[in-house]
Scaffold this motif. Structure first.
Motif, PDB file in Angstrom:
ATOM      1  N   ALA A 161       0.842  -1.203   0.000  1.00  8.66           N
ATOM      2  CA  ALA A 161       0.000   0.000   0.000  1.00  8.66           C
ATOM      3  C   ALA A 161       0.876   1.251   0.000  1.00  8.66           C
ATOM      4  CB  ALA A 161      -0.928  -0.014   1.218  1.00  8.66           C
ATOM      5  N   VAL A 165       1.021   4.321  -2.692  1.00  5.49           N
ATOM      6  CA  VAL A 165       0.861   5.730  -2.323  1.00  5.49           C
ATOM      7  C   VAL A 165       2.033   6.553  -2.857  1.00  5.49           C
ATOM      8  CG1 VAL A 165       0.884   7.280  -0.331  1.00  5.49           C
ATOM      9  CG2 VAL A 165      -0.643   5.302  -0.343  1.00  5.49           C
ATOM     10  N   SER A 180       2.694  13.422   3.953  1.00  8.49           N
ATOM     11  CA  SER A 180       1.356  13.565   4.516  1.00  8.49           C
ATOM     12  C   SER A 180       0.455  12.368   4.152  1.00  8.49           C
ATOM     13  CB  SER A 180       0.789  14.905   4.048  1.00  8.49           C
ATOM     14  OG  SER A 180      -0.581  14.843   3.862  1.00  8.49           O
ATOM     15  N   PHE A 181       0.580  11.874   2.908  1.00  5.18           N
ATOM     16  CA  PHE A 181      -0.189  10.682   2.523  1.00  5.18           C
ATOM     17  C   PHE A 181       0.225   9.468   3.361  1.00  5.18           C
ATOM     18  CE2 PHE A 181      -1.104  12.017  -2.170  1.00  5.18           C
ATOM     19  CZ  PHE A 181      -2.084  12.871  -1.721  1.00  5.18           C
ATOM     20  N   SER A 184      -1.623   9.535   6.533  1.00  2.32           N
ATOM     21  CA  SER A 184      -3.022   9.132   6.351  1.00  2.32           C
ATOM     22  C   SER A 184      -3.149   7.629   6.151  1.00  2.32           C
ATOM     23  CB  SER A 184      -3.628   9.839   5.138  1.00  2.32           C
ATOM     24  OG  SER A 184      -3.660  11.224   5.336  1.00  2.32           O
ATOM     25  N   LEU A 185      -2.207   7.070   5.402  1.00  2.00           N
ATOM     26  CA  LEU A 185      -2.252   5.623   5.172  1.00  2.00           C
ATOM     27  C   LEU A 185      -2.130   4.868   6.488  1.00  2.00           C
ATOM     28  CD1 LEU A 185      -2.252   3.157   3.257  1.00  2.00           C
ATOM     29  CD2 LEU A 185       0.243   3.369   3.168  1.00  2.00           C
ATOM     30  N   LEU A 188      -5.278   4.999   8.592  1.00  2.00           N
ATOM     31  CA  LEU A 188      -6.305   4.050   8.154  1.00  2.00           C
ATOM     32  C   LEU A 188      -5.920   2.612   8.477  1.00  2.00           C
ATOM     33  CD1 LEU A 188      -7.388   5.388   4.641  1.00  2.00           C
ATOM     34  CD2 LEU A 188      -8.842   5.135   6.652  1.00  2.00           C
ATOM     35  N   LEU A 189      -4.693   2.233   8.091  1.00  2.00           N
ATOM     36  CA  LEU A 189      -4.286   0.827   8.250  1.00  2.00           C
ATOM     37  C   LEU A 189      -4.239   0.421   9.717  1.00  2.00           C
ATOM     38  CD1 LEU A 189      -1.361   0.395   5.680  1.00  2.00           C
ATOM     39  CD2 LEU A 189      -3.699  -0.467   5.476  1.00  2.00           C
ATOM     40  N   ASP A 191      -5.808   1.614  12.319  1.00  2.00           N
ATOM     41  CA  ASP A 191      -7.147   1.428  12.895  1.00  2.00           C
ATOM     42  C   ASP A 191      -7.622  -0.002  12.665  1.00  2.00           C
ATOM     43  OD1 ASP A 191      -7.767   3.712  14.192  1.00  2.00           O
ATOM     44  OD2 ASP A 191      -9.067   4.547  12.640  1.00  2.00           O
TER      45      ASP A 191
END
Lengths: 194, 194
Positions: A161, A165, A180-181, A184-185, A188-189, A191
Protein backbone atom coordinates in the motif's frame (compact mmCIF):
# COMPACT_ATOMS: atom_id res chain seq x y z
CA UNK A 1 44.02 7.02 1.28
CA UNK A 2 46.50 8.21 -1.32
CA UNK A 3 45.76 11.33 -3.31
CA UNK A 4 45.12 9.13 -6.35
CA UNK A 5 42.49 7.00 -4.60
CA UNK A 6 40.91 10.17 -3.14
CA UNK A 7 40.61 11.49 -6.66
CA UNK A 8 39.20 8.23 -7.94
CA UNK A 9 36.54 8.19 -5.19
CA UNK A 10 35.62 11.81 -5.99
CA UNK A 11 35.27 11.02 -9.69
CA UNK A 12 33.08 8.02 -8.95
CA UNK A 13 30.89 10.07 -6.61
CA UNK A 14 30.58 12.72 -9.32
CA UNK A 15 29.58 10.10 -11.89
CA UNK A 16 26.92 8.65 -9.58
CA UNK A 17 25.54 12.14 -8.81
CA UNK A 18 25.21 13.15 -12.47
CA UNK A 19 23.99 9.70 -13.51
CA UNK A 20 21.33 9.82 -10.77
CA UNK A 21 20.09 13.14 -12.17
CA UNK A 22 19.97 11.72 -15.70
CA UNK A 23 18.28 8.44 -14.68
CA UNK A 24 15.73 10.28 -12.54
CA UNK A 25 14.85 12.62 -15.39
CA UNK A 26 15.00 10.28 -18.39
CA UNK A 27 14.77 6.70 -17.06
CA UNK A 28 17.26 3.94 -17.74
CA UNK A 29 16.71 3.70 -21.48
CA UNK A 30 16.55 7.48 -21.99
CA UNK A 31 19.69 8.38 -20.02
CA UNK A 32 22.81 8.71 -22.15
CA UNK A 33 26.37 7.84 -21.12
CA UNK A 34 27.64 10.46 -23.58
CA UNK A 35 25.59 13.17 -21.78
CA UNK A 36 26.84 11.99 -18.40
CA UNK A 37 30.47 12.07 -19.56
CA UNK A 38 30.02 15.47 -21.18
CA UNK A 39 28.44 17.03 -18.09
CA UNK A 40 31.44 15.81 -16.05
CA UNK A 41 34.03 16.87 -18.60
CA UNK A 42 35.16 13.26 -18.92
CA UNK A 43 35.90 11.29 -22.05
CA UNK A 44 33.73 8.21 -22.55
CA UNK A 45 36.91 6.17 -22.05
CA UNK A 46 37.45 7.75 -18.62
CA UNK A 47 33.82 7.03 -17.72
CA UNK A 48 34.19 3.38 -18.81
CA UNK A 49 37.32 3.08 -16.67
CA UNK A 50 35.16 3.65 -13.58
CA UNK A 51 31.96 1.94 -14.75
CA UNK A 52 32.22 -0.43 -17.74
CA UNK A 53 28.53 -0.03 -18.69
CA UNK A 54 25.33 1.89 -18.04
CA UNK A 55 24.07 -1.19 -16.22
CA UNK A 56 27.01 -1.01 -13.79
CA UNK A 57 26.21 2.60 -12.91
CA UNK A 58 22.56 1.68 -12.41
CA UNK A 59 23.50 -1.25 -10.20
CA UNK A 60 25.76 0.99 -8.05
CA UNK A 61 22.93 3.52 -7.55
CA UNK A 62 20.44 0.80 -6.64
CA UNK A 63 22.91 -0.94 -4.30
CA UNK A 64 23.51 2.36 -2.45
CA UNK A 65 19.73 2.77 -2.16
CA UNK A 66 19.33 -0.69 -0.65
CA UNK A 67 22.15 0.00 1.83
CA UNK A 68 21.00 3.48 2.82
CA UNK A 69 18.18 2.51 5.19
CA UNK A 70 20.01 0.61 7.91
CA UNK A 71 20.98 3.69 10.00
CA UNK A 72 17.38 4.95 9.79
CA UNK A 73 16.04 1.59 10.96
CA UNK A 74 18.46 1.62 13.90
CA UNK A 75 17.39 5.16 14.84
CA UNK A 76 13.70 4.25 14.49
CA UNK A 77 14.15 1.45 16.96
CA UNK A 78 16.26 3.50 19.37
CA UNK A 79 13.65 6.27 19.70
CA UNK A 80 11.98 4.27 22.45
CA UNK A 81 8.42 5.42 21.80
CA UNK A 82 7.23 1.94 20.95
CA UNK A 83 7.29 -0.08 17.75
CA UNK A 84 4.29 1.59 16.07
CA UNK A 85 5.74 5.06 16.55
CA UNK A 86 9.05 3.63 15.31
CA UNK A 87 7.69 2.33 12.04
CA UNK A 88 5.56 5.42 11.46
CA UNK A 89 8.58 7.65 12.02
CA UNK A 90 10.73 5.45 9.79
CA UNK A 91 8.21 5.51 6.94
CA UNK A 92 7.93 9.29 7.27
CA UNK A 93 11.72 9.65 6.95
CA UNK A 94 11.68 7.34 3.93
CA UNK A 95 8.96 9.53 2.40
CA UNK A 96 11.20 12.59 2.80
CA UNK A 97 14.12 10.77 1.18
CA UNK A 98 11.92 9.63 -1.71
CA UNK A 99 10.90 13.26 -2.18
CA UNK A 100 14.26 15.03 -1.76
CA UNK A 101 17.20 12.68 -2.34
CA UNK A 102 18.20 12.46 -6.00
CA UNK A 103 20.08 9.19 -5.43
CA UNK A 104 16.95 7.61 -3.91
CA UNK A 105 14.66 9.06 -6.57
CA UNK A 106 16.92 7.70 -9.32
CA UNK A 107 17.12 4.29 -7.66
CA UNK A 108 13.33 4.09 -7.32
CA UNK A 109 12.93 4.85 -11.01
CA UNK A 110 15.60 2.29 -11.91
CA UNK A 111 13.91 -0.39 -9.81
CA UNK A 112 10.64 0.42 -11.55
CA UNK A 113 12.33 0.24 -14.98
CA UNK A 114 14.38 -2.82 -14.09
CA UNK A 115 12.85 -5.01 -16.83
CA UNK A 116 14.89 -2.90 -19.30
CA UNK A 117 18.19 -3.24 -17.40
CA UNK A 118 20.54 -6.00 -18.45
CA UNK A 119 22.38 -6.47 -15.13
CA UNK A 120 21.10 -8.36 -12.12
CA UNK A 121 19.26 -6.10 -9.66
CA UNK A 122 18.21 -6.82 -6.07
CA UNK A 123 14.55 -7.87 -5.66
CA UNK A 124 12.47 -4.93 -4.50
CA UNK A 125 10.18 -4.96 -1.43
CA UNK A 126 11.95 -7.88 0.28
CA UNK A 127 13.95 -5.74 2.75
CA UNK A 128 10.99 -3.49 3.53
CA UNK A 129 8.80 -6.50 4.16
CA UNK A 130 11.40 -7.87 6.59
CA UNK A 131 11.81 -4.54 8.41
CA UNK A 132 8.08 -3.86 8.63
CA UNK A 133 7.39 -7.41 9.80
CA UNK A 134 9.91 -6.86 12.62
CA UNK A 135 8.24 -3.66 13.86
CA UNK A 136 4.70 -5.04 13.56
CA UNK A 137 5.68 -8.21 15.41
CA UNK A 138 7.10 -6.07 18.24
CA UNK A 139 3.89 -4.01 18.19
CA UNK A 140 1.82 -7.19 18.58
CA UNK A 141 4.07 -8.38 21.45
CA UNK A 142 3.57 -5.18 23.45
CA UNK A 143 -0.15 -5.06 22.66
CA UNK A 144 -0.09 -2.01 20.35
CA UNK A 145 -1.91 -4.05 17.70
CA UNK A 146 -4.11 -7.15 18.01
CA UNK A 147 -2.33 -10.44 18.59
CA UNK A 148 -4.64 -12.43 16.27
CA UNK A 149 -3.54 -10.69 13.04
CA UNK A 150 -1.94 -12.62 10.19
CA UNK A 151 1.28 -10.62 10.45
CA UNK A 152 2.80 -11.87 7.20
CA UNK A 153 -0.24 -10.76 5.29
CA UNK A 154 -0.74 -7.46 7.13
CA UNK A 155 2.93 -6.62 6.61
CA UNK A 156 2.79 -7.37 2.90
CA UNK A 157 -0.37 -5.31 2.47
CA UNK A 158 1.14 -2.36 4.39
CA UNK A 159 4.36 -2.34 2.38
CA UNK A 160 2.49 -2.72 -0.92
CA UNK A 161 0.00 0.00 0.00
CA UNK A 162 2.82 2.41 0.79
CA UNK A 163 4.50 1.71 -2.54
CA UNK A 164 1.21 2.48 -4.26
CA UNK A 165 0.86 5.73 -2.32
CA UNK A 166 4.40 6.78 -3.25
CA UNK A 167 3.73 5.94 -6.90
CA UNK A 168 0.53 7.98 -7.04
CA UNK A 169 2.12 10.89 -5.18
CA UNK A 170 5.03 10.73 -7.65
CA UNK A 171 2.56 11.03 -10.55
CA UNK A 172 0.48 13.72 -8.81
CA UNK A 173 3.08 16.12 -7.48
CA UNK A 174 6.56 14.58 -7.68
CA UNK A 175 6.05 13.24 -4.11
CA UNK A 176 5.45 16.64 -2.43
CA UNK A 177 2.41 15.03 -0.76
CA UNK A 178 4.06 11.75 0.13
CA UNK A 179 4.90 12.46 3.77
CA UNK A 180 1.36 13.56 4.52
CA UNK A 181 -0.19 10.68 2.52
CA UNK A 182 2.02 8.30 4.48
CA UNK A 183 0.50 9.61 7.73
CA UNK A 184 -3.02 9.13 6.35
CA UNK A 185 -2.25 5.62 5.17
CA UNK A 186 -1.00 4.60 8.62
CA UNK A 187 -4.03 6.24 10.25
CA UNK A 188 -6.31 4.05 8.15
CA UNK A 189 -4.29 0.83 8.25
CA UNK A 190 -3.50 0.91 11.96
CA UNK A 191 -7.15 1.43 12.90
CA UNK A 192 -7.71 -1.91 11.19
CA UNK A 193 -5.00 -3.59 13.24
CA UNK A 194 -6.05 -2.41 16.71
CA UNK B 1 -21.05 -4.17 -42.14
CA UNK B 2 -19.63 -5.16 -45.50
CA UNK B 3 -17.41 -8.19 -45.75
CA UNK B 4 -14.43 -5.89 -46.26
CA UNK B 5 -15.08 -3.93 -43.06
CA UNK B 6 -15.68 -7.22 -41.20
CA UNK B 7 -12.31 -8.39 -42.39
CA UNK B 8 -10.67 -5.12 -41.40
CA UNK B 9 -12.16 -5.31 -37.90
CA UNK B 10 -10.97 -8.91 -37.54
CA UNK B 11 -7.46 -7.96 -38.63
CA UNK B 12 -7.35 -5.08 -36.16
CA UNK B 13 -8.60 -7.34 -33.35
CA UNK B 14 -5.90 -9.85 -34.26
CA UNK B 15 -3.24 -7.15 -34.20
CA UNK B 16 -4.36 -5.93 -30.77
CA UNK B 17 -4.44 -9.49 -29.39
CA UNK B 18 -0.91 -10.34 -30.55
CA UNK B 19 0.41 -6.88 -29.66
CA UNK B 20 -1.07 -7.22 -26.15
CA UNK B 21 0.80 -10.51 -25.72
CA UNK B 22 4.05 -8.92 -26.91
CA UNK B 23 3.68 -5.76 -24.80
CA UNK B 24 2.75 -7.77 -21.71
CA UNK B 25 5.80 -10.02 -22.14
CA UNK B 26 8.43 -7.52 -23.30
CA UNK B 27 7.17 -4.02 -22.39
CA UNK B 28 6.76 -1.16 -24.82
CA UNK B 29 10.41 -0.77 -25.75
CA UNK B 30 11.06 -4.51 -25.97
CA UNK B 31 8.05 -5.40 -28.15
CA UNK B 32 8.81 -5.52 -31.86
CA UNK B 33 6.44 -4.58 -34.69
CA UNK B 34 8.29 -7.02 -36.94
CA UNK B 35 7.53 -9.88 -34.52
CA UNK B 36 3.88 -8.83 -34.29
CA UNK B 37 3.54 -8.72 -38.09
CA UNK B 38 5.32 -12.05 -38.49
CA UNK B 39 3.13 -13.82 -35.91
CA UNK B 40 0.05 -12.59 -37.81
CA UNK B 41 1.44 -13.44 -41.24
CA UNK B 42 1.16 -9.76 -42.21
CA UNK B 43 3.69 -7.62 -44.01
CA UNK B 44 4.90 -4.59 -42.04
CA UNK B 45 3.13 -2.47 -44.66
CA UNK B 46 -0.19 -4.18 -43.92
CA UNK B 47 0.38 -3.65 -40.20
CA UNK B 48 1.13 0.06 -40.78
CA UNK B 49 -2.06 0.37 -42.80
CA UNK B 50 -4.06 -0.41 -39.64
CA UNK B 51 -1.78 1.24 -37.05
CA UNK B 52 0.81 3.74 -38.34
CA UNK B 53 3.14 3.25 -35.34
CA UNK B 54 3.83 1.19 -32.25
CA UNK B 55 2.54 4.13 -30.21
CA UNK B 56 -0.82 3.95 -32.00
CA UNK B 57 -1.21 0.26 -31.10
CA UNK B 58 -0.29 1.02 -27.50
CA UNK B 59 -2.78 3.87 -27.36
CA UNK B 60 -5.57 1.62 -28.71
CA UNK B 61 -4.86 -1.03 -26.06
CA UNK B 62 -4.79 1.54 -23.27
CA UNK B 63 -7.97 3.26 -24.53
CA UNK B 64 -9.81 -0.11 -24.53
CA UNK B 65 -8.59 -0.65 -20.97
CA UNK B 66 -9.92 2.73 -19.83
CA UNK B 67 -13.29 2.02 -21.50
CA UNK B 68 -13.63 -1.54 -20.23
CA UNK B 69 -14.74 -0.79 -16.66
CA UNK B 70 -18.03 1.03 -17.18
CA UNK B 71 -20.22 -2.12 -17.42
CA UNK B 72 -18.59 -3.48 -14.26
CA UNK B 73 -19.22 -0.22 -12.40
CA UNK B 74 -22.89 -0.30 -13.47
CA UNK B 75 -23.21 -3.92 -12.30
CA UNK B 76 -21.49 -3.12 -9.00
CA UNK B 77 -24.02 -0.42 -8.29
CA UNK B 78 -27.01 -2.52 -9.41
CA UNK B 79 -26.19 -5.37 -7.00
CA UNK B 80 -28.11 -3.56 -4.30
CA UNK B 81 -26.10 -4.79 -1.32
CA UNK B 82 -24.94 -1.32 -0.38
CA UNK B 83 -22.08 0.85 -1.62
CA UNK B 84 -19.32 -0.82 0.41
CA UNK B 85 -20.22 -4.26 -0.89
CA UNK B 86 -20.44 -2.68 -4.36
CA UNK B 87 -16.93 -1.26 -4.33
CA UNK B 88 -15.47 -4.40 -2.76
CA UNK B 89 -17.12 -6.55 -5.43
CA UNK B 90 -15.95 -4.18 -8.17
CA UNK B 91 -12.35 -4.19 -6.96
CA UNK B 92 -12.44 -7.99 -6.76
CA UNK B 93 -13.61 -8.21 -10.39
CA UNK B 94 -10.90 -5.76 -11.42
CA UNK B 95 -8.36 -7.96 -9.62
CA UNK B 96 -9.50 -10.96 -11.68
CA UNK B 97 -9.22 -8.98 -14.91
CA UNK B 98 -5.73 -7.78 -13.95
CA UNK B 99 -4.80 -11.41 -13.38
CA UNK B 100 -6.45 -13.10 -16.40
CA UNK B 101 -7.12 -10.63 -19.21
CA UNK B 102 -4.16 -10.21 -21.55
CA UNK B 103 -5.50 -6.89 -22.88
CA UNK B 104 -5.74 -5.50 -19.34
CA UNK B 105 -2.36 -6.89 -18.33
CA UNK B 106 -0.76 -5.33 -21.41
CA UNK B 107 -2.46 -1.99 -20.78
CA UNK B 108 -1.30 -1.93 -17.16
CA UNK B 109 2.28 -2.55 -18.26
CA UNK B 110 1.99 0.16 -20.95
CA UNK B 111 0.62 2.68 -18.44
CA UNK B 112 3.53 1.83 -16.16
CA UNK B 113 6.02 2.23 -19.03
CA UNK B 114 4.31 5.32 -20.42
CA UNK B 115 7.38 7.57 -19.97
CA UNK B 116 8.91 5.66 -22.90
CA UNK B 117 5.86 6.02 -25.17
CA UNK B 118 5.83 8.92 -27.60
CA UNK B 119 2.04 9.30 -27.98
CA UNK B 120 -0.28 10.99 -25.52
CA UNK B 121 -1.76 8.55 -23.03
CA UNK B 122 -4.69 9.03 -20.63
CA UNK B 123 -3.68 9.96 -17.07
CA UNK B 124 -3.84 6.90 -14.84
CA UNK B 125 -5.75 6.72 -11.55
CA UNK B 126 -8.12 9.59 -12.36
CA UNK B 127 -11.10 7.40 -13.32
CA UNK B 128 -10.58 5.02 -10.42
CA UNK B 129 -10.41 7.94 -8.02
CA UNK B 130 -13.71 9.28 -9.40
CA UNK B 131 -15.43 5.88 -9.20
CA UNK B 132 -14.13 5.07 -5.72
CA UNK B 133 -15.08 8.54 -4.45
CA UNK B 134 -18.61 7.94 -5.70
CA UNK B 135 -19.01 4.64 -3.83
CA UNK B 136 -17.38 5.92 -0.63
CA UNK B 137 -19.58 9.03 -0.64
CA UNK B 138 -22.66 6.80 -0.95
CA UNK B 139 -21.30 4.65 1.87
CA UNK B 140 -20.94 7.74 4.08
CA UNK B 141 -24.48 8.86 3.20
CA UNK B 142 -26.02 5.57 4.29
CA UNK B 143 -23.83 5.36 7.39
CA UNK B 144 -21.65 2.42 6.30
CA UNK B 145 -18.56 4.54 7.04
CA UNK B 146 -18.08 7.55 9.32
CA UNK B 147 -19.39 10.86 8.06
CA UNK B 148 -16.42 12.88 9.37
CA UNK B 149 -13.84 11.33 7.00
CA UNK B 150 -11.89 13.44 4.52
CA UNK B 151 -13.36 11.52 1.56
CA UNK B 152 -10.99 12.98 -1.06
CA UNK B 153 -8.02 11.85 0.93
CA UNK B 154 -9.41 8.48 1.96
CA UNK B 155 -10.34 7.77 -1.66
CA UNK B 156 -6.90 8.68 -2.95
CA UNK B 157 -5.19 6.54 -0.31
CA UNK B 158 -7.47 3.57 -1.09
CA UNK B 159 -6.88 3.74 -4.83
CA UNK B 160 -3.13 4.22 -4.40
CA UNK B 161 -2.92 1.38 -1.87
CA UNK B 162 -4.69 -0.97 -4.27
CA UNK B 163 -2.30 -0.07 -7.08
CA UNK B 164 0.59 -0.86 -4.76
CA UNK B 165 -0.93 -4.20 -3.85
CA UNK B 166 -1.44 -5.09 -7.51
CA UNK B 167 2.15 -4.12 -8.28
CA UNK B 168 3.60 -6.23 -5.50
CA UNK B 169 1.36 -9.17 -6.39
CA UNK B 170 2.47 -8.81 -10.01
CA UNK B 171 6.11 -9.04 -8.89
CA UNK B 172 5.44 -11.88 -6.43
CA UNK B 173 3.25 -14.27 -8.41
CA UNK B 174 2.00 -12.61 -11.60
CA UNK B 175 -1.13 -11.45 -9.67
CA UNK B 176 -2.31 -14.95 -8.63
CA UNK B 177 -2.70 -13.53 -5.10
CA UNK B 178 -4.28 -10.23 -6.11
CA UNK B 179 -7.92 -11.07 -5.49
CA UNK B 180 -7.19 -12.33 -1.99
CA UNK B 181 -4.84 -9.40 -1.22
CA UNK B 182 -7.58 -7.05 -2.37
CA UNK B 183 -9.93 -8.55 0.24
CA UNK B 184 -7.30 -8.13 2.95
CA UNK B 185 -6.62 -4.55 1.96
CA UNK B 186 -10.30 -3.64 2.19
CA UNK B 187 -10.57 -5.44 5.55
CA UNK B 188 -7.80 -3.24 6.92
CA UNK B 189 -8.78 0.04 5.25
CA UNK B 190 -12.49 -0.18 5.99
CA UNK B 191 -11.91 -0.86 9.67
CA UNK B 192 -10.23 2.55 9.69
CA UNK B 193 -13.24 4.20 8.08
CA UNK B 194 -15.97 2.82 10.34
Amino acid sequence: MSRRSDQRAATRAGILQVAAEEFEAHGYVGASLADIAERLGLTKGALYFHYPSKGDIARAIVANYFNSWEPLVTTAEARGNGPLEGIRWLTGEVAVAYRDDIHIRAAVRLVRDRAAIDVEMPTPFVDWIKTSRYFLEKAAEVGEIRSDLDLDRVTLISVAAWFGVQQVSQDLDSRESLQSFTESLWDLLLDGMK
